[in-house]
Design a protein around this motif. Structure first.
Motif, PDB file in Angstrom:
ATOM      1  N   ALA A  16      53.745  82.033  78.081  1.00 26.36           N
ATOM      2  CA  ALA A  16      54.399  82.953  79.337  1.00 26.36           C
ATOM      3  C   ALA A  16      54.277  83.660  80.001  1.00 26.36           C
ATOM      4  O   ALA A  16      53.669  84.428  79.172  1.00 26.36           O
ATOM      5  N   GLU A  17      54.299  83.364  81.600  1.00 23.96           N
ATOM      6  CA  GLU A  17      53.360  84.520  82.185  1.00 23.96           C
ATOM      7  C   GLU A  17      54.289  85.476  82.424  1.00 23.96           C
ATOM      8  O   GLU A  17      53.441  86.471  82.688  1.00 23.96           O
ATOM      9  N   HIS A  18      55.339  85.871  82.425  1.00 26.72           N
ATOM     10  CA  HIS A  18      56.316  86.487  82.208  1.00 26.72           C
ATOM     11  C   HIS A  18      57.084  86.541  80.683  1.00 26.72           C
ATOM     12  O   HIS A  18      57.941  85.207  80.307  1.00 26.72           O
ATOM     13  N   ILE A  19      57.665  88.061  79.744  1.00 26.67           N
ATOM     14  CA  ILE A  19      58.401  87.315  78.490  1.00 26.67           C
ATOM     15  C   ILE A  19      59.231  88.717  78.427  1.00 26.67           C
ATOM     16  O   ILE A  19      58.596  89.950  79.053  1.00 26.67           O
ATOM     17  N   VAL A  20      60.872  87.943  79.066  1.00 27.21           N
ATOM     18  CA  VAL A  20      61.687  89.409  79.346  1.00 27.21           C
ATOM     19  C   VAL A  20      62.838  89.762  77.694  1.00 27.21           C
ATOM     20  O   VAL A  20      62.084  88.148  77.290  1.00 27.21           O
TER      21      VAL A  20
ATOM     22  N   GLU B 124      67.958  88.200  80.115  1.00 27.49           N
ATOM     23  CA  GLU B 124      67.702  88.514  81.241  1.00 27.49           C
ATOM     24  C   GLU B 124      67.225  87.068  81.767  1.00 27.49           C
ATOM     25  O   GLU B 124      67.023  86.584  83.802  1.00 27.49           O
ATOM     26  N   ILE B 125      66.915  85.672  81.429  1.00 24.74           N
ATOM     27  CA  ILE B 125      66.923  84.469  82.059  1.00 24.74           C
ATOM     28  C   ILE B 125      68.567  84.210  81.854  1.00 24.74           C
ATOM     29  O   ILE B 125      68.985  83.508  81.139  1.00 24.74           O
ATOM     30  N   ALA B 126      69.060  83.783  83.499  1.00 22.29           N
ATOM     31  CA  ALA B 126      70.060  82.839  82.962  1.00 22.29           C
ATOM     32  C   ALA B 126      70.392  82.017  82.538  1.00 22.29           C
ATOM     33  O   ALA B 126      69.727  80.955  82.799  1.00 22.29           O
ATOM     34  N   PRO B 127      71.756  81.614  82.066  1.00 16.45           N
ATOM     35  CA  PRO B 127      72.344  80.244  81.052  1.00 16.45           C
ATOM     36  C   PRO B 127      71.167  79.085  82.079  1.00 16.45           C
ATOM     37  O   PRO B 127      70.697  78.301  81.167  1.00 16.45           O
ATOM     38  N   ASP B 128      72.183  79.411  83.285  1.00 17.92           N
ATOM     39  CA  ASP B 128      71.664  77.812  83.698  1.00 17.92           C
ATOM     40  C   ASP B 128      70.106  78.035  84.821  1.00 17.92           C
ATOM     41  O   ASP B 128      70.461  76.912  85.266  1.00 17.92           O
ATOM     42  N   GLN B 129      69.482  78.279  84.368  1.00 16.30           N
ATOM     43  CA  GLN B 129      68.033  78.768  84.913  1.00 16.30           C
ATOM     44  C   GLN B 129      67.573  78.583  83.639  1.00 16.30           C
ATOM     45  O   GLN B 129      65.974  78.510  83.618  1.00 16.30           O
ATOM     46  N   ILE B 130      67.635  78.407  82.511  1.00 17.08           N
ATOM     47  CA  ILE B 130      66.570  77.644  81.083  1.00 17.08           C
ATOM     48  C   ILE B 130      66.441  76.654  81.039  1.00 17.08           C
ATOM     49  O   ILE B 130      67.474  75.255  81.341  1.00 17.08           O
ATOM     50  N   HIS B 131      65.657  75.843  81.653  1.00 20.49           N
ATOM     51  CA  HIS B 131      65.405  74.427  81.824  1.00 20.49           C
ATOM     52  C   HIS B 131      64.578  74.114  80.133  1.00 20.49           C
ATOM     53  O   HIS B 131      64.409  72.751  79.538  1.00 20.49           O
TER      54      HIS B 131
ATOM     55  N   HIS C 287      56.262  79.708  83.244  1.00 25.08           N
ATOM     56  CA  HIS C 287      56.880  81.094  83.975  1.00 25.08           C
ATOM     57  C   HIS C 287      57.327  82.153  82.839  1.00 25.08           C
ATOM     58  O   HIS C 287      57.100  83.046  83.651  1.00 25.08           O
ATOM     59  N   THR C 288      58.627  82.110  82.910  1.00 29.82           N
ATOM     60  CA  THR C 288      59.516  83.084  82.102  1.00 29.82           C
ATOM     61  C   THR C 288      59.955  82.277  80.953  1.00 29.82           C
ATOM     62  O   THR C 288      60.577  81.792  80.995  1.00 29.82           O
ATOM     63  N   ALA C 289      59.829  83.605  80.170  1.00 29.48           N
ATOM     64  CA  ALA C 289      60.173  83.163  78.624  1.00 29.48           C
ATOM     65  C   ALA C 289      60.947  84.645  78.020  1.00 29.48           C
ATOM     66  O   ALA C 289      60.709  85.215  78.456  1.00 29.48           O
ATOM     67  N   ASP C 290      62.046  84.525  77.557  1.00 25.46           N
ATOM     68  CA  ASP C 290      62.734  85.662  76.871  1.00 25.46           C
ATOM     69  C   ASP C 290      62.304  85.180  75.552  1.00 25.46           C
ATOM     70  O   ASP C 290      61.674  84.852  74.252  1.00 25.46           O
ATOM     71  N   GLU C 291      62.857  86.177  74.790  1.00 26.16           N
ATOM     72  CA  GLU C 291      61.676  86.912  73.214  1.00 26.16           C
ATOM     73  C   GLU C 291      62.864  85.994  72.259  1.00 26.16           C
ATOM     74  O   GLU C 291      61.783  85.696  71.079  1.00 26.16           O
ATOM     75  N   TYR C 292      63.241  85.299  72.853  1.00 30.76           N
ATOM     76  CA  TYR C 292      63.635  84.371  71.608  1.00 30.76           C
ATOM     77  C   TYR C 292      63.129  82.319  71.828  1.00 30.76           C
ATOM     78  O   TYR C 292      63.049  82.364  71.069  1.00 30.76           O
ATOM     79  N   GLY C 293      62.815  82.417  72.934  1.00 28.87           N
ATOM     80  CA  GLY C 293      62.086  81.488  73.572  1.00 28.87           C
ATOM     81  C   GLY C 293      62.327  80.661  74.424  1.00 28.87           C
ATOM     82  O   GLY C 293      62.035  78.981  74.736  1.00 28.87           O
ATOM     83  N   ASN C 294      63.191  81.419  74.662  1.00 28.88           N
ATOM     84  CA  ASN C 294      64.188  80.346  75.821  1.00 28.88           C
ATOM     85  C   ASN C 294      62.647  79.697  77.424  1.00 28.88           C
ATOM     86  O   ASN C 294      62.801  81.443  77.322  1.00 28.88           O
ATOM     87  N   LEU C 295      62.741  79.267  77.666  1.00 23.41           N
ATOM     88  CA  LEU C 295      61.910  79.357  78.669  1.00 23.41           C
ATOM     89  C   LEU C 295      62.392  78.752  80.244  1.00 23.41           C
ATOM     90  O   LEU C 295      63.515  77.945  80.728  1.00 23.41           O
ATOM     91  N   ARG C 296      61.534  79.237  81.068  1.00 29.94           N
ATOM     92  CA  ARG C 296      61.992  78.671  82.435  1.00 29.94           C
ATOM     93  C   ARG C 296      60.937  78.441  83.453  1.00 29.94           C
ATOM     94  O   ARG C 296      59.337  79.016  83.412  1.00 29.94           O
ATOM     95  N   TYR C 297      60.445  77.227  84.036  1.00 28.74           N
ATOM     96  CA  TYR C 297      59.068  76.721  84.846  1.00 28.74           C
ATOM     97  C   TYR C 297      59.017  77.163  86.310  1.00 28.74           C
ATOM     98  O   TYR C 297      60.877  76.871  87.357  1.00 28.74           O
TER      99      TYR C 297
END
Length: 215
Positions: A171-175, A179-186, A139-149
């Motif tokens: 990813a549907e949203h690339i931020v 911008e993705i909290a560390p504990d929200q990275i899957h 659903h969301t990824a940052d520019e480093y490639g950390n992913l959140r589903y």
């Protein structure tokens, strides 16, 4: 070449990446995925384009083409219990070559596989899956490639992402980073080598609606 693909049915599948594989035209693929989508959608398009020679899956009920190819002998299928398939991907990503499980003991799933007794119970040895290429949808990824589903669309994506020698995510949203909290990275970026925006339309296998109450 072996592909590990995230998603369940049409939920959480990497549609853009699947279509890219179809356009590339690569053949003789071995695909490890919960299922092969439906006719004309998801991984079903690779079957219809004659690009797949073997499937490792746990469910085939929504794809008529899949069933026809399997029954006619055109397609080799290795049925794997759903939880076992997820663990095989996770194990492969964790560097674990195999593990023992009770699931499948005494059935066709265990035929030809090593068994071993632990505490008086029989277990079957299952091999971890290491894919040449993993395709996942976030659903969301940052520019480093950390992913959140998001919710159930995360199914099989986290496991598939770890077991690919090369993992490509859409990813549907690339931020921006942070911008993705560390504990929200899957899935941490260490597992992801390529990232693209997801743009394909989402589809629903079986749409169920309720009648609107009369006003």
């Amino acid at each position: 070449m072996t592909l590990a693909v995230g998603g369940f049915g049409l939920s959480g599948i990497p549609t853009d990446l699947i279509l890219a594989v179809r356009e590339h035209g690569v053949t003789d693929l071995t695909v490890a995925s919960n299922n092969m989508g439906v006719d004309g959608k998801g991984l079903g398009v690779l079957l219809e384009n004659n690009q797949v020679k073997k499937v490792l899956a746990s469910y085939v009920g929504e794809n008529k083409k899949f069933a026809e190819m399997y029954l006619s002998g055109e397609l080799e299928v290795e049925f794997t219990p759903q939880g076992t398939l997820a663990e095989r991907m996770r194990a492969g990503g964790a560097g674990i070559p195999g593990f023992y499980t009770k699931t499948g003991v005494g059935t066709q799933v265990a035929e030809g596989k090593e068994t071993k007794e632990f505490d008086g119970e029989t277990y079957v040895l299952e091999r971890g899956i290491v894919a040449d290429l993993a395709l996942v949808h976030a659903h969301t990824a940052d520019e480093y490639g950390n992913l959140r589903y998001r919710l159930t669309a995360g199914n099989f994506n986290a496991q598939a992402a770890t077991c690919g020698k090369v993992t490509v995510a859409e990813a549907e949203h690339i931020v921006a980073p942070g911008e993705i909290a560390p504990d929200q990275i899957h899935t941490p970026s260490v597992f992801v080598q390529r990232l693209i925006p997801a743009t394909a339309e989402k589809h629903i296998e079986q749409r169920t609606t309720r009648p609107r109450p009369t006003s």
